[in-house]
Write a protein that holds these residues in place. Structure first.
Motif, PDB file in Angstrom:
ATOM      1  N   LEU A  74      14.141  -7.715 -15.192  1.00 33.22           N
ATOM      2  CA  LEU A  74      14.848  -8.183 -13.999  1.00 33.22           C
ATOM      3  C   LEU A  74      13.901  -8.309 -12.821  1.00 33.22           C
ATOM      4  N   VAL A  75      13.018  -7.314 -12.656  1.00 29.54           N
ATOM      5  CA  VAL A  75      12.049  -7.353 -11.559  1.00 29.54           C
ATOM      6  C   VAL A  75      11.143  -8.573 -11.696  1.00 29.54           C
ATOM      7  N   VAL A  76      10.679  -8.827 -12.908  1.00 28.59           N
ATOM      8  CA  VAL A  76       9.805  -9.987 -13.146  1.00 28.59           C
ATOM      9  C   VAL A  76      10.540 -11.289 -12.842  1.00 28.59           C
ATOM     10  N   MET A  77      11.796 -11.399 -13.308  1.00 27.45           N
ATOM     11  CA  MET A  77      12.586 -12.609 -13.057  1.00 27.45           C
ATOM     12  C   MET A  77      12.856 -12.777 -11.564  1.00 27.45           C
ATOM     13  N   TYR A  78      13.191 -11.673 -10.904  1.00 26.33           N
ATOM     14  CA  TYR A  78      13.469 -11.733  -9.464  1.00 26.33           C
ATOM     15  C   TYR A  78      12.220 -12.178  -8.708  1.00 26.33           C
ATOM     16  N   TRP A  79      11.074 -11.623  -9.080  1.00 23.46           N
ATOM     17  CA  TRP A  79       9.807 -11.998  -8.442  1.00 23.46           C
ATOM     18  C   TRP A  79       9.501 -13.471  -8.669  1.00 23.46           C
ATOM     19  N   LYS A  80       9.724 -13.948  -9.879  1.00 26.99           N
ATOM     20  CA  LYS A  80       9.452 -15.351 -10.218  1.00 26.99           C
ATOM     21  C   LYS A  80      10.362 -16.291  -9.433  1.00 26.99           C
ATOM     22  N   VAL A  81      11.660 -15.985  -9.410  1.00 28.60           N
ATOM     23  CA  VAL A  81      12.619 -16.878  -8.745  1.00 28.60           C
ATOM     24  C   VAL A  81      12.429 -16.852  -7.235  1.00 28.60           C
ATOM     25  N   SER A  82      12.280 -15.656  -6.651  1.00 28.33           N
ATOM     26  CA  SER A  82      12.088 -15.567  -5.200  1.00 28.33           C
ATOM     27  C   SER A  82      10.776 -16.239  -4.794  1.00 28.33           C
ATOM     28  N   GLY A  83       9.740 -16.100  -5.637  1.00 26.23           N
ATOM     29  CA  GLY A  83       8.465 -16.775  -5.362  1.00 26.23           C
ATOM     30  C   GLY A  83       8.611 -18.280  -5.361  1.00 26.23           C
ATOM     31  N   TYR A  84       9.416 -18.797  -6.279  1.00 24.93           N
ATOM     32  CA  TYR A  84       9.652 -20.248  -6.313  1.00 24.93           C
ATOM     33  C   TYR A  84      10.328 -20.705  -5.027  1.00 24.93           C
ATOM     34  N   TYR A  85      11.370 -19.980  -4.595  1.00 23.94           N
ATOM     35  CA  TYR A  85      12.070 -20.364  -3.367  1.00 23.94           C
ATOM     36  C   TYR A  85      11.117 -20.337  -2.170  1.00 23.94           C
ATOM     37  N   ARG A  86      10.289 -19.307  -2.093  1.00 19.61           N
ATOM     38  CA  ARG A  86       9.345 -19.213  -0.969  1.00 19.61           C
ATOM     39  C   ARG A  86       8.348 -20.364  -0.989  1.00 19.61           C
ATOM     40  N   HIS A 104      23.939 -28.127 -13.790  1.00 15.53           N
ATOM     41  CA  HIS A 104      24.209 -29.570 -13.741  1.00 15.53           C
ATOM     42  C   HIS A 104      22.915 -30.363 -13.629  1.00 15.53           C
ATOM     43  N   GLY A 105      21.936 -29.815 -12.925  1.00 12.45           N
ATOM     44  CA  GLY A 105      20.633 -30.468 -12.796  1.00 12.45           C
ATOM     45  C   GLY A 105      19.576 -29.800 -13.649  1.00 12.45           C
ATOM     46  N   GLY A 106      20.015 -29.015 -14.658  1.00 15.65           N
ATOM     47  CA  GLY A 106      19.080 -28.238 -15.465  1.00 15.65           C
ATOM     48  C   GLY A 106      18.742 -26.927 -14.764  1.00 15.65           C
ATOM     49  N   THR A 107      17.756 -26.246 -15.266  1.00 19.01           N
ATOM     50  CA  THR A 107      17.296 -25.002 -14.643  1.00 19.01           C
ATOM     51  C   THR A 107      15.811 -24.818 -14.912  1.00 19.01           C
ATOM     52  N   LEU A 108      15.102 -24.295 -13.925  1.00 19.26           N
ATOM     53  CA  LEU A 108      13.670 -24.054 -14.078  1.00 19.26           C
ATOM     54  C   LEU A 108      13.387 -22.838 -14.951  1.00 19.26           C
ATOM     55  N   ALA A 109      14.460 -22.129 -15.361  1.00 18.86           N
ATOM     56  CA  ALA A 109      14.273 -21.037 -16.319  1.00 18.86           C
ATOM     57  C   ALA A 109      13.894 -21.575 -17.693  1.00 18.86           C
ATOM     58  N   VAL A 110      14.182 -22.854 -17.932  1.00 19.02           N
ATOM     59  CA  VAL A 110      13.812 -23.508 -19.192  1.00 19.02           C
ATOM     60  C   VAL A 110      12.576 -24.356 -18.944  1.00 19.02           C
ATOM     61  N   SER A 111      11.536 -24.111 -19.712  1.00 22.41           N
ATOM     62  CA  SER A 111      10.259 -24.809 -19.526  1.00 22.41           C
ATOM     63  C   SER A 111       9.885 -25.594 -20.780  1.00 22.41           C
ATOM     64  N   ALA A 112       8.713 -26.187 -20.729  1.00 22.69           N
ATOM     65  CA  ALA A 112       8.208 -26.945 -21.877  1.00 22.69           C
ATOM     66  C   ALA A 112       7.908 -26.044 -23.066  1.00 22.69           C
ATOM     67  N   LEU A 113       7.874 -24.726 -22.830  1.00 21.77           N
ATOM     68  CA  LEU A 113       7.611 -23.768 -23.906  1.00 21.77           C
ATOM     69  C   LEU A 113       8.902 -23.260 -24.550  1.00 21.77           C
ATOM     70  N   SER A 114      10.042 -23.645 -24.011  1.00 23.02           N
ATOM     71  CA  SER A 114      11.323 -23.180 -24.547  1.00 23.02           C
ATOM     72  C   SER A 114      11.664 -23.919 -25.834  1.00 23.02           C
ATOM     73  N   LEU A 115      12.657 -23.397 -26.543  1.00 23.01           N
ATOM     74  CA  LEU A 115      13.097 -24.037 -27.783  1.00 23.01           C
ATOM     75  C   LEU A 115      13.548 -25.474 -27.503  1.00 23.01           C
ATOM     76  N   PRO A 116      13.290 -26.401 -28.415  1.00 21.27           N
ATOM     77  CA  PRO A 116      13.667 -27.809 -28.201  1.00 21.27           C
ATOM     78  C   PRO A 116      15.150 -27.985 -27.868  1.00 21.27           C
ATOM     79  N   TRP A 117      16.020 -27.199 -28.515  1.00 15.52           N
ATOM     80  CA  TRP A 117      17.456 -27.317 -28.240  1.00 15.52           C
ATOM     81  C   TRP A 117      17.748 -26.988 -26.782  1.00 15.52           C
TER      82      TRP A 117
END
Length: 294
Positions: free
Chosen positions: A23-35, A186-199
């Motif tokens: 959770l800490v890692v995800m929070y850091w990643k998401v808050s960093g993106y917003y900043r 609706h516009g996708g999510t940045l939690a899914v990247s080019a490294l995620s499963l194709p589905w």
């Protein structure tokens, strides 16, 4: 026996610790993106982050409990009484089932609404099968609704399936009074990247061809009242604007996690007020006109 109990407690603490670290890692990643992009992010602080973490743990525990104890009871209202208002059909998201809405349904039924949910199917199958499951459930639920129409309330991927439904079965529009989506990418999510499963990339990546070609609610049903709700602290679907659609009532919340949208009463209350307003609009609207978007 005592050693076994200690081992169990240690295992639980290890799982909670690992979950907390994630959770800490995800929070850091998401808050960093917003900043880094100059977008508005709701910073929780130390105490707020702890409360947020406990909210997620509580939500996960409730989801597991409902899955194990309530999973079979989603095809009928939970309370032994029937409403004269439109029924509500809940549509779950990825890796979920109809049982995930147990708390939500209980809240609405205590306020006089009949509710139903469905199981779309197992993960990682052709989304067309989810659409057909929703189409069948819609017909079954309308037959049980006192008014012959229903509200759809969808979480996460379920909101995309609602959009696909109106595209594939446009005649179903006549059965739907309104739609609410909660944390839907609706516009996708940045939690899914080019490294995620194709589905996952095909359905949730911001550059997904499927998402870009999918009709919005405004395009497929311009007269249909729709509310899209997102959270500034959703660590699964971000940035926030990806959960909101133009031409809908856009609701922004704070300190609500993705899974917390299924368990937090602040969300329940906001959705109930929306449904109640749609019902009032129906009774107050002229008989020759349908209610429009708010």
């Amino acid at each position: 026996m005592f050693e076994l109990l200690l081992s169990f407690i240690f295992l639980i603490l290890l799982v909670l610790g690992g979950y907390g670290l994630a959770l800490v890692v995800m929070y850091w990643k998401v808050s960093g993106y917003y900043r880094s992009t100059g977008r508005s992010f709701y910073f929780l602080g130390v105490t707020g982050t702890l409360v947020f973490y406990l909210q997620i743990i509580r939500a996960v525990v409730l989801q597991l409990w409902w899955l194990l104890s309530k999973g079979a009871n989603h095809q009928k209202p939970l309370l032994d009484k029937h409403s004269e208002q439109d029924a509500v059909l809940f549509v779950h998201g990825f890796h979920m089932s109809g049982s995930c809405f147990w708390g939500f349904r209980t809240y609405l039924e205590r306020r006089g609404l009949d509710t139903f949910s469905l199981n779309l199917g197992r993960p990682y199958i052709n989304p067309a099968r989810y659409i057909d499951s929703l189409h069948r459930a819609l017909g079954d639920t309308v037959a049980k609704s006192a008014t012959g129409q229903i509200h759809l309330v969808a979480h996460s991927m379920g909101g995309l399936i609602c959009r696909m439904l109106l595209e594939r079965y446009p005649q179903d529009r006549q059965l739907i009074r309104s739609i609410v989506t909660l944390g839907t990418p609706h516009g996708g999510t940045l939690a899914v990247s080019a490294l995620s499963l194709p589905w996952l990339q095909r359905l949730f990546h911001p550059d997904s061809e499927l998402l870009h070609s999918l009709s919005t609610f405004q395009q497929s049903a311009p007269d249909l009242p729709v509310m899209t709700l997102g959270s500034r602290n959703d660590l699964v679907v971000y940035p926030l604007e990806y959960a909101l659609l133009d031409g809908t009532t856009r609701v922004r919340m704070c300190a609500i996690s993705h899974v917390g949208m299924l368990t937090e009463k602040r969300v329940y209350k906001r959705v109930y007020l929306w449904l109640h307003r749609q019902q009032d609009r129906l009774h107050n609207a002229p008989s020759d006109k349908e209610p429009g978007l708010s």
